[in-house]
Design a protein around this motif. Structure first.
Motif, PDB file in Angstrom:
ATOM      1  N   LEU A 199       0.799  -1.224   0.000  1.00  0.00           N
ATOM      2  CA  LEU A 199       0.000   0.000   0.000  1.00  0.00           C
ATOM      3  C   LEU A 199       0.832   1.275   0.000  1.00  0.00           C
ATOM      4  CD1 LEU A 199      -2.819  -0.980   2.525  1.00  0.00           C
ATOM      5  CD2 LEU A 199      -2.676  -1.406   0.068  1.00  0.00           C
ATOM      6  N   LEU A 200       2.016   1.240   0.621  1.00  0.00           N
ATOM      7  CA  LEU A 200       2.839   2.443   0.722  1.00  0.00           C
ATOM      8  C   LEU A 200       4.059   2.398  -0.179  1.00  0.00           C
ATOM      9  CD1 LEU A 200       2.736   3.033   4.598  1.00  0.00           C
ATOM     10  CD2 LEU A 200       1.115   3.773   2.843  1.00  0.00           C
ATOM     11  N   GLY A 201       4.677   1.213  -0.285  1.00  0.00           N
ATOM     12  CA  GLY A 201       5.845   1.074  -1.149  1.00  0.00           C
ATOM     13  C   GLY A 201       6.936   2.060  -0.790  1.00  0.00           C
ATOM     14  N   HIS A 202       7.466   2.761  -1.804  1.00  0.00           N
ATOM     15  CA  HIS A 202       8.505   3.771  -1.600  1.00  0.00           C
ATOM     16  C   HIS A 202       7.968   5.179  -1.843  1.00  0.00           C
ATOM     17  CE1 HIS A 202      11.779   0.915  -1.068  1.00  0.00           C
ATOM     18  NE2 HIS A 202      11.323   0.245  -2.104  1.00  0.00           N
ATOM     19  N   ASP A 203       6.660   5.347  -1.738  1.00  0.00           N
ATOM     20  CA  ASP A 203       6.042   6.657  -1.959  1.00  0.00           C
ATOM     21  C   ASP A 203       6.146   7.479  -0.676  1.00  0.00           C
ATOM     22  OD1 ASP A 203       4.199   8.823  -2.257  1.00  0.00           O
ATOM     23  OD2 ASP A 203       3.243   7.719  -3.894  1.00  0.00           O
ATOM     24  N   ALA A 204       6.995   8.507  -0.683  1.00  0.00           N
ATOM     25  CA  ALA A 204       7.230   9.310   0.518  1.00  0.00           C
ATOM     26  C   ALA A 204       5.962  10.019   0.979  1.00  0.00           C
ATOM     27  CB  ALA A 204       8.342  10.328   0.257  1.00  0.00           C
ATOM     28  N   ASP A 205       5.136  10.477   0.036  1.00  0.00           N
ATOM     29  CA  ASP A 205       3.900  11.169   0.406  1.00  0.00           C
ATOM     30  C   ASP A 205       2.968  10.245   1.184  1.00  0.00           C
ATOM     31  OD1 ASP A 205       4.742  13.503  -0.794  1.00  0.00           O
ATOM     32  OD2 ASP A 205       3.768  13.059  -2.709  1.00  0.00           O
ATOM     33  N   LEU A 206       2.831   9.005   0.715  1.00  0.00           N
ATOM     34  CA  LEU A 206       1.961   8.052   1.404  1.00  0.00           C
ATOM     35  C   LEU A 206       2.502   7.710   2.786  1.00  0.00           C
ATOM     36  CD1 LEU A 206       0.982   5.584  -1.483  1.00  0.00           C
ATOM     37  CD2 LEU A 206      -0.405   7.389  -0.452  1.00  0.00           C
ATOM     38  N   TRP A 207       3.817   7.570   2.898  1.00  0.00           N
ATOM     39  CA  TRP A 207       4.409   7.285   4.206  1.00  0.00           C
ATOM     40  C   TRP A 207       4.165   8.442   5.175  1.00  0.00           C
ATOM     41  CZ3 TRP A 207       6.777   3.141   6.519  1.00  0.00           C
ATOM     42  CH2 TRP A 207       6.998   2.021   5.711  1.00  0.00           C
ATOM     43  N   ASN A 208       4.314   9.670   4.698  1.00  0.00           N
ATOM     44  CA  ASN A 208       4.100  10.827   5.567  1.00  0.00           C
ATOM     45  C   ASN A 208       2.647  10.908   6.026  1.00  0.00           C
ATOM     46  OD1 ASN A 208       6.774  11.544   5.265  1.00  0.00           O
ATOM     47  ND2 ASN A 208       6.378  13.021   3.634  1.00  0.00           N
ATOM     48  N   ARG A 209       1.724  10.633   5.120  1.00  0.00           N
ATOM     49  CA  ARG A 209       0.308  10.652   5.494  1.00  0.00           C
ATOM     50  C   ARG A 209       0.008   9.553   6.505  1.00  0.00           C
ATOM     51  NH1 ARG A 209      -1.816  11.174  -0.733  1.00  0.00           N
ATOM     52  NH2 ARG A 209      -0.940  13.248  -1.134  1.00  0.00           N
ATOM     53  N   GLU A 237      10.873  19.640   2.429  1.00  0.00           N
ATOM     54  CA  GLU A 237      10.048  20.527   1.617  1.00  0.00           C
ATOM     55  C   GLU A 237      10.065  21.938   2.187  1.00  0.00           C
ATOM     56  OE1 GLU A 237       6.500  18.165  -0.489  1.00  0.00           O
ATOM     57  OE2 GLU A 237       6.414  18.066   1.695  1.00  0.00           O
ATOM     58  N   GLU A 238       9.871  22.917   1.316  1.00  0.00           N
ATOM     59  CA  GLU A 238       9.912  24.309   1.743  1.00  0.00           C
ATOM     60  C   GLU A 238       8.694  24.667   2.586  1.00  0.00           C
ATOM     61  OE1 GLU A 238      10.306  26.843  -1.593  1.00  0.00           O
ATOM     62  OE2 GLU A 238      12.310  26.140  -2.136  1.00  0.00           O
ATOM     63  N   ALA A 241       2.163  19.939   9.524  1.00  0.00           N
ATOM     64  CA  ALA A 241       2.844  18.809  10.157  1.00  0.00           C
ATOM     65  C   ALA A 241       4.061  18.456   9.317  1.00  0.00           C
ATOM     66  CB  ALA A 241       1.912  17.610  10.271  1.00  0.00           C
ATOM     67  N   CYS A 242       5.229  18.596   9.902  1.00  0.00           N
ATOM     68  CA  CYS A 242       6.482  18.289   9.214  1.00  0.00           C
ATOM     69  C   CYS A 242       6.942  16.904   9.657  1.00  0.00           C
ATOM     70  CB  CYS A 242       7.531  19.343   9.547  1.00  0.00           C
ATOM     71  SG  CYS A 242       9.110  19.089   8.724  1.00  0.00           S
ATOM     72  N   VAL A 243       6.959  15.956   8.717  1.00  0.00           N
ATOM     73  CA  VAL A 243       7.302  14.569   9.025  1.00  0.00           C
ATOM     74  C   VAL A 243       8.747  14.308   8.632  1.00  0.00           C
ATOM     75  CG1 VAL A 243       6.712  12.149   8.645  1.00  0.00           C
ATOM     76  CG2 VAL A 243       4.916  13.895   8.615  1.00  0.00           C
ATOM     77  N   ASP A 244       9.529  13.871   9.604  1.00  0.00           N
ATOM     78  CA  ASP A 244      10.940  13.539   9.375  1.00  0.00           C
ATOM     79  C   ASP A 244      11.187  12.152   9.943  1.00  0.00           C
ATOM     80  OD1 ASP A 244      13.618  13.474   8.890  1.00  0.00           O
ATOM     81  OD2 ASP A 244      14.173  14.972  10.386  1.00  0.00           O
ATOM     82  N   GLU A 297      12.126  10.862  -4.172  1.00  0.00           N
ATOM     83  CA  GLU A 297      12.563  12.242  -4.013  1.00  0.00           C
ATOM     84  C   GLU A 297      11.476  13.182  -4.524  1.00  0.00           C
ATOM     85  OE1 GLU A 297      15.167  13.329  -2.553  1.00  0.00           O
ATOM     86  OE2 GLU A 297      16.084  11.383  -2.174  1.00  0.00           O
ATOM     87  N   PRO A 298      11.169  14.247  -3.775  1.00  0.00           N
ATOM     88  CA  PRO A 298      10.142  15.181  -4.236  1.00  0.00           C
ATOM     89  C   PRO A 298      10.588  15.925  -5.483  1.00  0.00           C
ATOM     90  CG  PRO A 298      11.278  16.051  -2.310  1.00  0.00           C
ATOM     91  CD  PRO A 298      11.757  14.636  -2.494  1.00  0.00           C
ATOM     92  N   SER A 299       9.673  16.120  -6.402  1.00  0.00           N
ATOM     93  CA  SER A 299       9.975  16.837  -7.632  1.00  0.00           C
ATOM     94  C   SER A 299       9.914  18.334  -7.388  1.00  0.00           C
ATOM     95  CB  SER A 299       8.968  16.445  -8.727  1.00  0.00           C
ATOM     96  OG  SER A 299       9.101  17.279  -9.847  1.00  0.00           O
ATOM     97  N   VAL A 300      10.799  19.064  -8.055  1.00  0.00           N
ATOM     98  CA  VAL A 300      10.813  20.518  -7.880  1.00  0.00           C
ATOM     99  C   VAL A 300       9.582  21.153  -8.502  1.00  0.00           C
ATOM    100  CG1 VAL A 300      13.315  20.652  -7.780  1.00  0.00           C
ATOM    101  CG2 VAL A 300      12.177  20.745 -10.005  1.00  0.00           C
ATOM    102  N   ASP A 301       8.915  20.406  -9.394  1.00  0.00           N
ATOM    103  CA  ASP A 301       7.733  20.950 -10.044  1.00  0.00           C
ATOM    104  C   ASP A 301       6.466  20.720  -9.234  1.00  0.00           C
ATOM    105  OD1 ASP A 301       9.272  21.776 -12.192  1.00  0.00           O
ATOM    106  OD2 ASP A 301       9.080  19.838 -13.203  1.00  0.00           O
ATOM    107  N   GLU A 302       6.546  19.880  -8.188  1.00  0.00           N
ATOM    108  CA  GLU A 302       5.374  19.580  -7.388  1.00  0.00           C
ATOM    109  C   GLU A 302       5.168  20.673  -6.346  1.00  0.00           C
ATOM    110  OE1 GLU A 302       6.030  15.800  -5.710  1.00  0.00           O
ATOM    111  OE2 GLU A 302       5.850  14.700  -7.584  1.00  0.00           O
ATOM    112  N   ASN A 303       3.957  21.163  -6.235  1.00  0.00           N
ATOM    113  CA  ASN A 303       3.630  22.153  -5.215  1.00  0.00           C
ATOM    114  C   ASN A 303       2.511  21.603  -4.352  1.00  0.00           C
ATOM    115  OD1 ASN A 303       2.934  24.342  -3.629  1.00  0.00           O
ATOM    116  ND2 ASN A 303       3.211  25.820  -5.278  1.00  0.00           N
TER     117      ASN A 303
END
Length: 285
Positions: A128-138, A222-223, A246-249, A179-185
């Motif tokens: 369900l999460l794999g290597h997707d950083a966004d899903l892990w953070n959520r 992320e900024e 919420a900043c997830v590290d 890795e987050p893309s620079v084009d993603e906002n």
């Protein structure tokens, strides 16, 4: 014990692993990497242990893949109350988000089936999460807030689907590598925003109550949202609900609140009076 040089080893009296505090690891040192590998294997072993709850008292979640290779997590059997505020209803079926399914499994409240086979928690993480950083953070944020007693729902009304890219046969789980893309906002999308309600607020899906707070999930790299980002986000909502970030590290989550403040240009006469009063205060000091 005082005076002992031996490090305490991970242990658990409840069947789940109790890890030591985080520390820096020298990846070039062989003994350090071996300790990390051993701890990882112990963690996987603890997650693979079956729940002691009677399966008849657990929800059943079915992992489905459509003809377009899109994934759905369908709640086919509901038990208890933990699932009450989860997912969305589509064609009479309750569809869950990945973080919701993982939470139910971690609470021994649900079993996940793929092609008729039950999956353990390690396989569920991989699938369900794999290597997707966004899903892990959520997942990290959702799990933290739910265990704290809050009602947590995604603000976005539609259920986002993702392509089937994982295989449950691989039971190994590593840290997310995306890795987050620079084009993603992330500030232009509502997918990473959660509405958080108090447990006794009387919230229901149909009540449309204003949440206690809204939370935007960000990675540590992320900024921070700018003032323009905050103003743009606030225009998407029709209320004045407090907005938190919420900043997830890794396994750590930091919360902070930001507000966009607009200054008012004073008339020349008023500005002159203010400056005069400031000079008088300086002279009196």
């Amino acid at each position: 014990m005082a005076g002992s040089d031996e490090e305490s080893t991970p242990s658990s009296s409840t069947g789940f692993l109790k890890l030591e505090n985080k520390r820096q690891v020298n990846k070039e040192a062989k003994d350090e990497t071996e300790k990390v590998a051993e701890a990882r294997q112990q963690l996987y072993a603890s997650l693979e242990q079956p729940c002691s709850v009677n399966h008849n008292n657990m929800c059943v979640i079915e992992y489905r893949v459509t003809s377009e290779a899109e994934v759905s997590l369908v709640l086919t059997k509901s038990k208890g109350k933990l699932w009450t505020y989860m997912g969305v209803t589509i064609a009479g079926e309750r569809h869950l988000y990945p973080e919701e399914a993982i939470f139910l499994m971690s609470m021994c409240a649900a079993r996940l089936y793929h092609n008729g086979n039950p999956l353990n928690l390690v396989q569920a993480f991989q699938l369900l999460l794999g290597h997707d950083a966004d899903l892990w953070n959520r997942h990290m944020l959702y799990d933290h807030l739910r265990r704290a007693g809050y009602i947590v729902v995604r603000h976005a009304a539609s259920l986002s689907r993702r392509k089937n890219v994982s295989s449950p046969s691989d039971a190994s789980v590593d840290l997310p590598e995306r890795e987050p893309s620079v084009d993603e906002n992330p500030y232009h999308s509502l997918e990473s925003i959660y509405d958080v309600h108090l447990a006794d607020s009387g919230y229901t899906f149909a009540s449309k109550r204003k949440p206690h707070i809204r939370v935007l999930v960000l990675s540590a790299d992320e900024e921070v949202p700018s003032a323009d980002d905050l103003v743009s986000l606030q225009t998407k909502f029709d209320d004045d609900c407090p907005f938190h970030v919420a900043c997830v590290d890794g396994s750590s989550i930091s919360f902070f609140q930001m507000r966009a403040v607009r200054t008012v240009d004073l008339p020349d006469e008023t500005a002159a009076v203010v400056k005069r009063d400031e000079r008088r205060e300086d002279e009196s000091d």
